[in-house]
Design an enzyme around this catalytic site. Structure first.
Site: not given
Length: 259
Positions: A67, A110, A113, A133
């Site tokens: 991200a 992300g 994901e 994270e």
């Protein structure tokens, strides 16, 4: 590839649609606008009768490094609730056509994901996955803890999530995260070959199979079985079912038309 979006490239070649993450200067870091663009493109291709399979890959040196931390660093909990940024991620579950993720380089945070949202996942043999994270004082928020645990089990998911450790391509294949490992040089070529084979399958059968498998992931065995039986019966109302069985009896290749 066309560039009607700001952060992704899209194209259609025959029955295949291709979405490519395109922020190579920041290793395709996912910002909110990029995620919205990805879902907008997926939904457009999902509605097209000419598209049978959707490919998702990254431009440059990686699928995506994660991200966009610059976008996240200054927000607080209230900001996140008001942004409701994960609503776009929920839309992926409504895509009916098969999505093949194509990963080279990094797929972290992300981006991992996003890769886990794909129905099938191919990777270069030097790809790396992971959820770092925890090292930023946060945790995955777009389904990472849930999808990874369903794929690899509680204890291994805990290990990787607690430490933020990198998952090698070999480990990802070993634990069923990745379907196929291919050398980076021929990755896209091999994926396209496979996708073209998949695109010849009866589209309605593929759609109903995908629905039933996703139902199995999220519901009890009994509920999944009831759903499977319903979809099984519905396929006997399609022209493709009649063509497939007729072709089998006549010992020829079927001509599926998605009807």
């Amino acid at each position: 590839m066309s560039n009607t979006f700001q952060y992704i490239l899209t194209s259609i070649e025959g029955p295949l649609a291709h979405i490519q993450l395109n922020r190579p200067n920041v290793l395709n870091a996912l910002n909110r606008q990029m995620v919205t663009e990805i879902l907008t493109a997926m939904e457009k291709f999902d509605r097209s009768p000419d598209v049978h399979v959707i490919l998702l890959s990254g431009a440059g040196r990686a699928f995506a490094a994660g991200a966009d931390i610059d976008e996240m660093a200054t927000v607080n909990s209230t900001d996140l609730e008001l942004l409701n940024q994960f609503t776009d991620w929920d839309r992926i579950a409504w895509i009916k056509k098969p999505i093949i993720g194509v990963v080279h380089g990094f797929a972290l945070g992300g981006a991992f994901e996003l890769a886990l949202c794909c129905d099938l996942l191919w990777a270069a043999d030097d790809a790396e996955f992971g959820f770092p994270e925890v090292n930023l004082g946060i945790m995955p928020g777009a389904g990472g803890t849930q999808r990874l645990t369903k794929l690899v089990g509680k204890t291994k998911a805990m290990e990787w999530l607690f430490t933020g450790a990198r998952i090698t391509a070999k480990e990802a294949a070993q634990f069923g995260i990745v379907n196929k490992l291919v050398s980076k040089e021929v990755l896209m070529e091999e994926v396209i070959k496979y996708a073209l084979t998949l695109a010849k399958q009866p589209p309605i059968s593929i759609r109903y199979i995908k629905e039933a498998v996703l139902k199995a992931v999220d519901h009890s065995l009994y509920e999944g079985m009831q759903f499977e039986r319903k979809n099984f019966s519905l396929l006997f109302s399609t022209e493709d079912q009649k063509e497939g069985m007729k072709a089998f009896i006549e010992k020829r290749k079927p001509d599926f038309r998605g009807k």
